[in-house]
Motif scaffolding. Sequence first.
Motif, PDB file in Angstrom:
ATOM      1  N   UNK A 186       0.831  -1.210   0.000  1.00  0.00           N
ATOM      2  CA  UNK A 186       0.000   0.000   0.000  1.00  0.00           C
ATOM      3  C   UNK A 186       0.862   1.255   0.000  1.00  0.00           C
ATOM      4  N   UNK A 187       1.912   1.251   0.833  1.00  0.00           N
ATOM      5  CA  UNK A 187       2.799   2.414   0.901  1.00  0.00           C
ATOM      6  C   UNK A 187       3.560   2.601  -0.403  1.00  0.00           C
ATOM      7  N   UNK A 188       3.978   1.481  -1.042  1.00  0.00           N
ATOM      8  CA  UNK A 188       4.726   1.580  -2.291  1.00  0.00           C
ATOM      9  C   UNK A 188       3.864   2.178  -3.400  1.00  0.00           C
ATOM     10  N   UNK A 189       2.585   1.800  -3.439  1.00  0.00           N
ATOM     11  CA  UNK A 189       1.669   2.383  -4.417  1.00  0.00           C
ATOM     12  C   UNK A 189       1.575   3.891  -4.212  1.00  0.00           C
ATOM     13  N   UNK A 190       1.457   4.315  -2.952  1.00  0.00           N
ATOM     14  CA  UNK A 190       1.392   5.745  -2.654  1.00  0.00           C
ATOM     15  C   UNK A 190       2.656   6.480  -3.076  1.00  0.00           C
ATOM     16  N   UNK A 191       3.807   5.856  -2.837  1.00  0.00           N
ATOM     17  CA  UNK A 191       5.075   6.468  -3.245  1.00  0.00           C
ATOM     18  C   UNK A 191       5.146   6.581  -4.764  1.00  0.00           C
ATOM     19  N   UNK A 192       4.751   5.515  -5.468  1.00  0.00           N
ATOM     20  CA  UNK A 192       4.806   5.527  -6.940  1.00  0.00           C
ATOM     21  C   UNK A 192       3.908   6.614  -7.524  1.00  0.00           C
ATOM     22  N   UNK A 193       2.688   6.713  -6.996  1.00  0.00           N
ATOM     23  CA  UNK A 193       1.740   7.706  -7.523  1.00  0.00           C
ATOM     24  C   UNK A 193       2.227   9.126  -7.250  1.00  0.00           C
ATOM     25  N   UNK A 194       2.689   9.370  -6.012  1.00  0.00           N
ATOM     26  CA  UNK A 194       3.138  10.727  -5.683  1.00  0.00           C
ATOM     27  C   UNK A 194       4.454  11.066  -6.377  1.00  0.00           C
ATOM     28  N   UNK A 195       5.287  10.071  -6.646  1.00  0.00           N
ATOM     29  CA  UNK A 195       6.503  10.319  -7.425  1.00  0.00           C
ATOM     30  C   UNK A 195       6.138  10.717  -8.859  1.00  0.00           C
ATOM     31  N   UNK A 196       5.118  10.048  -9.419  1.00  0.00           N
ATOM     32  CA  UNK A 196       4.656  10.393 -10.765  1.00  0.00           C
ATOM     33  C   UNK A 196       4.023  11.790 -10.769  1.00  0.00           C
ATOM     34  N   UNK A 197       3.284  12.116  -9.714  1.00  0.00           N
ATOM     35  CA  UNK A 197       2.708  13.459  -9.606  1.00  0.00           C
ATOM     36  C   UNK A 197       3.814  14.510  -9.546  1.00  0.00           C
ATOM     37  N   UNK A 198       4.854  14.233  -8.761  1.00  0.00           N
ATOM     38  CA  UNK A 198       5.969  15.170  -8.641  1.00  0.00           C
ATOM     39  C   UNK A 198       6.685  15.332  -9.982  1.00  0.00           C
ATOM     40  N   UNK A 199       6.853  14.223 -10.711  1.00  0.00           N
ATOM     41  CA  UNK A 199       7.497  14.284 -12.025  1.00  0.00           C
ATOM     42  C   UNK A 199       6.646  15.094 -13.002  1.00  0.00           C
ATOM     43  N   UNK A 200       5.314  14.970 -12.883  1.00  0.00           N
ATOM     44  CA  UNK A 200       4.421  15.737 -13.770  1.00  0.00           C
ATOM     45  C   UNK A 200       4.553  17.231 -13.534  1.00  0.00           C
ATOM     46  N   UNK A 201       4.791  17.612 -12.290  1.00  0.00           N
ATOM     47  CA  UNK A 201       4.905  19.041 -11.962  1.00  0.00           C
ATOM     48  C   UNK A 201       6.269  19.608 -12.348  1.00  0.00           C
ATOM     49  N   UNK A 202       7.283  18.788 -12.250  1.00  0.00           N
ATOM     50  CA  UNK A 202       8.645  19.282 -12.521  1.00  0.00           C
ATOM     51  C   UNK A 202       9.092  19.047 -13.949  1.00  0.00           C
ATOM     52  N   UNK A 203       8.347  18.144 -14.681  1.00  0.00           N
ATOM     53  CA  UNK A 203       8.774  17.776 -16.018  1.00  0.00           C
ATOM     54  C   UNK A 203       8.260  18.679 -17.105  1.00  0.00           C
TER      55      UNK A 203
END
Length: 203
Positions: A186-203
Amino acid sequence: MLRQGLRFLLSRASAATMRWTRQYAADLPAETSGDSKFVDAWKKVIPTIDPPRTPSAYMAPRPPTPSTIPSKLTVNLVLPYDSVLSAKQVDMVIIPATTGQMGVLPGHVATIAELKPGVISVHEGNDISKYFLSGGFAFIHANSVADIIAIEATPVDRLDPNLVQKGLAEFQQKLNSASTDAEKAEAQIGVDVHSALNAALTG
């Protein structure tokens, strides 16, 4: 002798290939012919009762594949509770497939792609609209129609960087302190999604 044997094997392989070749989806007829084999078998067994209608009888005819490549790609982006894009005519979309970023243009080969959390870019002339998807599937049809199904889709410009960073930190902490496999997943899914969100904002 060896040359003759090689020619024989190649001819056998070529014949087998021709015999087992099947049509691609784009080569199939646009009109559905109905389940005639089922109806014939039913009438032989129970000729006095009309056969039930199979699911194929309720399907609309498949639209024909254009003989030439259209100038535009038709995109539908659908959520369980909303239709974000409906029959939108665009030049290209770039989707976050699990195998990597995939660009889809008019005339793209028919494909089904699983989507990972990431950004879908919709290109219409000089305008580019970006949405963050939580995951889903993309169905690319041979008639230059792309159906994209997702659980959530949010315009990237509506994402809050502070909330994304806060959520990423929380799930990273949960991952470090997780004691069971379920908690780690569950925590890994949250990390993956928020990492993708962060990449969307910075990319």
